[in-house]
Scaffold this motif. Sequence first.
Motif, PDB file in Angstrom:
ATOM      1  N   ARG A 110     -16.534  54.053  77.368  1.00  0.00           N
ATOM      2  CA  ARG A 110     -15.577  53.457  76.632  1.00  0.00           C
ATOM      3  C   ARG A 110     -16.178  52.442  75.804  1.00  0.00           C
ATOM      4  NH1 ARG A 110     -13.077  56.331  79.906  1.00  0.00           N
ATOM      5  NH2 ARG A 110     -11.106  55.817  80.927  1.00  0.00           N
ATOM      6  N   PRO A 150      -8.498  53.330  72.261  1.00  0.00           N
ATOM      7  CA  PRO A 150      -8.771  53.143  73.779  1.00  0.00           C
ATOM      8  C   PRO A 150      -7.765  54.257  74.531  1.00  0.00           C
ATOM      9  CG  PRO A 150      -7.422  51.365  73.130  1.00  0.00           C
ATOM     10  CD  PRO A 150      -7.855  52.214  71.971  1.00  0.00           C
ATOM     11  N   GLN A 151      -8.077  54.725  75.714  1.00  0.00           N
ATOM     12  CA  GLN A 151      -7.473  55.739  76.592  1.00  0.00           C
ATOM     13  C   GLN A 151      -6.379  54.706  77.470  1.00  0.00           C
ATOM     14  OE1 GLN A 151     -10.117  58.154  78.688  1.00  0.00           O
ATOM     15  NE2 GLN A 151     -11.619  58.475  77.157  1.00  0.00           N
ATOM     16  N   ARG A 152      -5.096  54.409  76.796  1.00  0.00           N
ATOM     17  CA  ARG A 152      -4.167  53.792  77.348  1.00  0.00           C
ATOM     18  C   ARG A 152      -3.451  54.441  78.343  1.00  0.00           C
ATOM     19  NH1 ARG A 152      -1.344  50.575  72.203  1.00  0.00           N
ATOM     20  NH2 ARG A 152      -0.699  49.333  74.151  1.00  0.00           N
ATOM     21  N   ASP A 207      -6.318  50.343  78.527  1.00  0.00           N
ATOM     22  CA  ASP A 207      -7.423  51.284  79.084  1.00  0.00           C
ATOM     23  C   ASP A 207      -8.012  50.244  80.161  1.00  0.00           C
ATOM     24  OD1 ASP A 207     -10.036  53.212  77.542  1.00  0.00           O
ATOM     25  OD2 ASP A 207     -10.150  51.977  79.360  1.00  0.00           O
ATOM     26  N   GLN A 224     -11.816  49.413  80.239  1.00  0.00           N
ATOM     27  CA  GLN A 224     -12.125  48.240  79.101  1.00  0.00           C
ATOM     28  C   GLN A 224     -11.786  47.170  79.763  1.00  0.00           C
ATOM     29  OE1 GLN A 224     -10.668  49.945  75.340  1.00  0.00           O
ATOM     30  NE2 GLN A 224     -12.391  51.084  75.054  1.00  0.00           N
ATOM     31  N   ASN A 264      -6.122  47.163  72.613  1.00  0.00           N
ATOM     32  CA  ASN A 264      -5.244  47.746  73.534  1.00  0.00           C
ATOM     33  C   ASN A 264      -3.678  47.054  73.511  1.00  0.00           C
ATOM     34  OD1 ASN A 264      -6.315  49.430  75.935  1.00  0.00           O
ATOM     35  ND2 ASN A 264      -7.930  47.884  75.169  1.00  0.00           N
TER      36      ASN A 264
END
Length: 352
Positions: A185, A195-197, A238, A241, A323
């Motif tokens: 991350r 980010p991988q939300r 994420d 994060q 985010n």
Amino acid sequence: MSPSQRMPLVLRLALIATVMAVIFVVDTTTRYEVAAAVFYTVVVLTAVRLVGRTALLLLCAACIVLTVASLVLTPHGDLRSGLVNMGISIAAIVMTTWLALKMEAARAAAHEAQAQLLRITRITSLEGLTTSIAHEVNQPLAAIVTSGNACQRWLAQDAPNLERARQALERILADAGRASGIIARVRSLTRGEPPQRAPFDLDEAVREVVELSQANIAMHHIVLSLELAGTLPPALADRVQVQQVVGNLLLNAIEALLPVAPAARRLRLASCSEDGMLLLCVEDTGVGLAPGMIDHLFDAFWTSKDEGIGVGLSISRAIVEANGGRIWAEPGARGGAVFRFTLPVADGEAAA
């Protein structure tokens, strides 16, 4: 490998074979009621660092065969007790072998996380970034070491506590995955990748981070107050994060509390929903914020610490804003400092 280098391993393997023979003789010549076969678990634990996965499985099978053979050859005692003891011994051998293999897998995962960290260090010339990554990964790696030592203690007891050892191994695997996730991350963040939300439970994520810091909190005699709402809607961010941010704020709060008297060390984490956003508050009764500090706290490479480099809060702000949230600080009402950040709520479609 020279003969002198091979000799210690040969001697250790010979010792294992000797111990197995002794256990077999004792288990065979004593009554059914004596469960000497359970000590084969010690053999498995000794061999796990000496042989590979396949050899360890073969050793497990050999221990089971010897256990059954001992039951057949034992001349006297209560056969029913012997059958029960044989079942318990075989279960202990199998479970110990499984736990030992999981422990080695967890160690390999931890080493892989460390290797990833080293690879990132080699390709970047920015000292602040690499130090920040090491700072973020240190918590799960320290937790892996603690859980690994605990697991070894549970397994090394005369009657191995397999359930406690299994729980420790589950924590090791989770923390190893978390360490690798943090590295991935942070690397994505520095590359400017989004980010991988995804929806997640903010309170649960906070509890996981707090659990990793429990030993540090207890060691410094800090009174921790968790005031998590427990009924919040899912956050859309994420998760890894966000846990980085919580871990950084928690560590900063602990460091701010060290200069004050132990009796005055208070740390509070609270969550709530406010104005359509989720809000997390980290409040301490530490040394507080000097005048003018608030304007620079989140500036890159600005720090009030003698040995700090000023990247932790800067990265935290970048994470929160990426985010969809906001982070800020203010003096605490009882002294110390209060850090707050918000995160968006997952709507019905995202949560589904």
